[in-house]
Design a protein around this motif. Structure first.
Motif, PDB file in Angstrom:
ATOM      1  N   UNK A   1      13.206  -0.424 105.284  1.00 14.89           N
ATOM      2  CA  UNK A   1      14.482  -0.464 105.976  1.00 14.89           C
ATOM      3  C   UNK A   1      15.585   0.195 105.168  1.00 14.89           C
ATOM      4  N   UNK A   2      15.600  -0.059 103.849  1.00 12.20           N
ATOM      5  CA  UNK A   2      16.587   0.573 102.973  1.00 12.20           C
ATOM      6  C   UNK A   2      16.448   2.094 103.038  1.00 12.20           C
ATOM      7  N   UNK A   3      15.211   2.580 102.973  1.00  7.66           N
ATOM      8  CA  UNK A   3      14.974   4.027 103.027  1.00  7.66           C
ATOM      9  C   UNK A   3      15.487   4.617 104.340  1.00  7.66           C
TER      10      UNK A   3
ATOM     11  N   UNK B   1      12.054  11.496 100.491  1.00  2.00           N
ATOM     12  CA  UNK B   1      12.337  12.047  99.162  1.00  2.00           C
ATOM     13  C   UNK B   1      13.836  12.046  98.873  1.00  2.00           C
ATOM     14  N   UNK B   2      14.632  12.461  99.868  1.00  2.00           N
ATOM     15  CA  UNK B   2      16.072  12.464  99.687  1.00  2.00           C
ATOM     16  C   UNK B   2      16.621  11.068  99.491  1.00  2.00           C
ATOM     17  N   UNK B   3      16.082  10.093 100.254  1.00  2.00           N
ATOM     18  CA  UNK B   3      16.536   8.714 100.131  1.00  2.00           C
ATOM     19  C   UNK B   3      16.196   8.140  98.753  1.00  2.00           C
ATOM     20  N   UNK B   4      14.980   8.386  98.281  1.00  2.00           N
ATOM     21  CA  UNK B   4      14.586   7.901  96.960  1.00  2.00           C
ATOM     22  C   UNK B   4      15.387   8.595  95.868  1.00  2.00           C
ATOM     23  N   UNK B   5      15.684   9.878  96.061  1.00  2.57           N
ATOM     24  CA  UNK B   5      16.514  10.594  95.109  1.00  2.57           C
ATOM     25  C   UNK B   5      17.908  10.006  95.033  1.00  2.57           C
ATOM     26  N   UNK B   6      18.463   9.580  96.186  1.00  8.18           N
ATOM     27  CA  UNK B   6      19.778   8.950  96.206  1.00  8.18           C
ATOM     28  C   UNK B   6      19.757   7.630  95.440  1.00  8.18           C
ATOM     29  N   UNK B   7      18.668   6.886  95.572  1.00 10.50           N
ATOM     30  CA  UNK B   7      18.534   5.640  94.811  1.00 10.50           C
ATOM     31  C   UNK B   7      18.440   5.936  93.325  1.00 10.50           C
ATOM     32  N   UNK B   8      17.649   6.960  92.956  1.00  6.46           N
ATOM     33  CA  UNK B   8      17.453   7.303  91.541  1.00  6.46           C
ATOM     34  C   UNK B   8      18.757   7.725  90.879  1.00  6.46           C
TER      35      UNK B   8
ATOM     36  N   UNK C   1       1.495   6.509 100.062  1.00  5.61           N
ATOM     37  CA  UNK C   1       2.238   7.730  99.727  1.00  5.61           C
ATOM     38  C   UNK C   1       3.658   7.396  99.298  1.00  5.61           C
ATOM     39  N   UNK C   2       4.289   6.416  99.976  1.00  2.00           N
ATOM     40  CA  UNK C   2       5.643   5.999  99.595  1.00  2.00           C
ATOM     41  C   UNK C   2       5.647   5.384  98.197  1.00  2.00           C
ATOM     42  N   UNK C   3       4.611   4.581  97.890  1.00  5.30           N
ATOM     43  CA  UNK C   3       4.527   3.965  96.564  1.00  5.30           C
ATOM     44  C   UNK C   3       4.397   5.025  95.481  1.00  5.30           C
ATOM     45  N   UNK C   4       3.544   6.034  95.731  1.00  5.61           N
ATOM     46  CA  UNK C   4       3.362   7.120  94.756  1.00  5.61           C
ATOM     47  C   UNK C   4       4.661   7.909  94.596  1.00  5.61           C
ATOM     48  N   UNK C   5       5.321   8.201  95.714  1.00  5.06           N
ATOM     49  CA  UNK C   5       6.566   8.968  95.675  1.00  5.06           C
ATOM     50  C   UNK C   5       7.654   8.191  94.935  1.00  5.06           C
ATOM     51  N   UNK C   6       7.754   6.883  95.205  1.00  4.07           N
ATOM     52  CA  UNK C   6       8.755   6.061  94.516  1.00  4.07           C
ATOM     53  C   UNK C   6       8.459   5.974  93.024  1.00  4.07           C
ATOM     54  N   UNK C   7       7.167   5.824  92.659  1.00  2.69           N
ATOM     55  CA  UNK C   7       6.797   5.746  91.245  1.00  2.69           C
ATOM     56  C   UNK C   7       7.084   7.070  90.540  1.00  2.69           C
TER      57      UNK C   7
ATOM     58  N   UNK D   1       9.317   9.291  91.386  1.00  3.71           N
ATOM     59  CA  UNK D   1      10.771   9.417  91.277  1.00  3.71           C
ATOM     60  C   UNK D   1      11.308   8.534  90.163  1.00  3.71           C
ATOM     61  N   UNK D   2      10.760   7.308  90.033  1.00  2.00           N
ATOM     62  CA  UNK D   2      11.205   6.404  88.976  1.00  2.00           C
ATOM     63  C   UNK D   2      10.891   6.968  87.592  1.00  2.00           C
ATOM     64  N   UNK D   3       9.754   7.631  87.462  1.00  6.27           N
ATOM     65  CA  UNK D   3       9.359   8.187  86.164  1.00  6.27           C
ATOM     66  C   UNK D   3      10.187   9.414  85.794  1.00  6.27           C
ATOM     67  N   UNK D   4      10.469  10.255  86.781  1.00  3.83           N
ATOM     68  CA  UNK D   4      11.163  11.519  86.493  1.00  3.83           C
ATOM     69  C   UNK D   4      12.673  11.434  86.703  1.00  3.83           C
ATOM     70  N   UNK D   5      13.105  10.443  87.471  1.00  5.42           N
ATOM     71  CA  UNK D   5      14.523  10.321  87.765  1.00  5.42           C
ATOM     72  C   UNK D   5      14.999  11.209  88.884  1.00  5.42           C
ATOM     73  N   UNK D   6      14.095  11.937  89.516  1.00  2.09           N
ATOM     74  CA  UNK D   6      14.474  12.815  90.627  1.00  2.09           C
ATOM     75  C   UNK D   6      13.243  13.085  91.479  1.00  2.09           C
ATOM     76  N   UNK D   7      13.474  13.609  92.671  1.00  3.23           N
ATOM     77  CA  UNK D   7      12.370  13.986  93.554  1.00  3.23           C
ATOM     78  C   UNK D   7      12.319  15.497  93.671  1.00  3.23           C
ATOM     79  N   UNK D   8      11.118  15.999  93.922  1.00  4.76           N
ATOM     80  CA  UNK D   8      10.965  17.441  94.099  1.00  4.76           C
ATOM     81  C   UNK D   8      11.188  17.789  95.551  1.00  4.76           C
TER      82      UNK D   8
END
Length: 283
Positions: A42-44, A66-73, A129-135, A137-144
């Motif tokens: 829901x947050x995403x 990806x954009x939403x997770x990047x905004x969180x990061x 896929x969302x879990x991998x993408x979030x992890x 992003x958390x490791x790199x601090x950004x999304x590709x």
């Protein structure tokens, strides 16, 4: 002399392992975490809806997961929040995977139960896929960026890639249509237990579910069309995920208003996810 296990031993071990997985997936900690994962979705979607409206008003950005997770990061506490999302998404994966095998016993119709199990298996893949993408992003601090275009390019590069991409696009288009239909028919209600909800919450659940499913189905359907166009033109950048679909809507006549409406609809889906996290049958 070493004895080898017979078929009955293997079957017994398999049943025991299956019961163990089912017990873990139905345990209280996993059920709570799964509800948290639904809420995280829901947050995403709230963020995607907000990003879509920003694009409609002329701002840049990437209006997808990806954009939403990047905004969180980008937030100072963003990485910690992302790891919380990873745990929630992983719990949803476990719950959905087990539901794909044993779930939906509350449905009397066998064919309906089988359909729900197949959908649950697909959702397990989506949340994985969302879990991998979030992890990541958390490791790199950004999304590709450009992930959707890279995936489409990979499909087009296969033998018979144009046909495969066109078929995938058709499948995505049908999926979007099914989502619109489910929203219109309120089919999402059969997976919820609203007995403890008041009338206001029930009405809010129905309306946000209908609007959200239809809006998200439109975005997914446009993505399916773009995949078909990418197959015809052999241009993977034409189908760069949901972000491309939303930006394609903006280019249509009255596209700004259309994209704002879809963005608000996707935000409604986010609100629905918060209600669904409370009332979904996580059994």
């Amino acid at each position: 002399m070493v004895s080898t296990p017979d078929a009955s031993d293997v079957s017994r071990v398999g049943r025991k392992a299956g019961r163990g997985a089912r017990d873990v997936a139905h345990s209280m900690p996993v059920r709570i975490a799964a509800r948290g994962g639904i809420g995280a979705n829901g947050v995403l979607h709230l963020l995607i809806g907000w990003l879509a409206m920003q694009i409609a008003l002329g701002s840049g950005g990437q209006a997808d997961q990806s954009g939403a997770l990047g905004a969180i990061a980008a937030d100072p506490l963003g990485r910690m929040v992302l790891w919380v999302l990873v745990v929630g998404f992983a719990a949803v994966v476990l719950w959905r995977a087990v539901s794909a095998v044993w779930g939906f016993g509350y449905l009397g119709d066998r064919n309906r139960r089988l359909t729900k199990r197949l959908i649950s298996a697909g959702l397990a893949v989506v949340y994985a896929a969302l879990a991998v993408l979030a992890a990541t992003t958390a490791l790199s601090g950004r999304t590709s960026s450009g992930g959707g275009g890279q995936a489409t390019a990979g499909l087009l590069g296969l033998p018979g890639g144009q046909v495969i991409t066109a078929l995938v696009g058709l499948g995505v288009l049908v999926g979007g249509g099914v989502m619109i239909w489910n929203g219109w028919q309120k089919n999402f209600l059969e997976d919820q237990d609203l007995s403890g909800a008041g009338r206001r919450k029930q009405r809010l659940n129905v309306r946000t579910g209908q609007i959200g499913f239809i809006a998200k189905g439109i975005a997914i359907g446009v993505l399916g069309i773009l995949l078909g166009v990418a197959a015809l033109t052999v241009d993977p950048q034409r189908a760069n995920g949901v972000d491309s679909a939303l930006k394609a809507l903006r280019e249509q006549p009255y596209g700004v208003f259309l994209l704002i409406a879809v963005g608000l609809g996707i935000a409604c889906y986010g609100i629905f996810c918060f209600l669904d996290a409370r009332y979904h049958r996580v059994t």
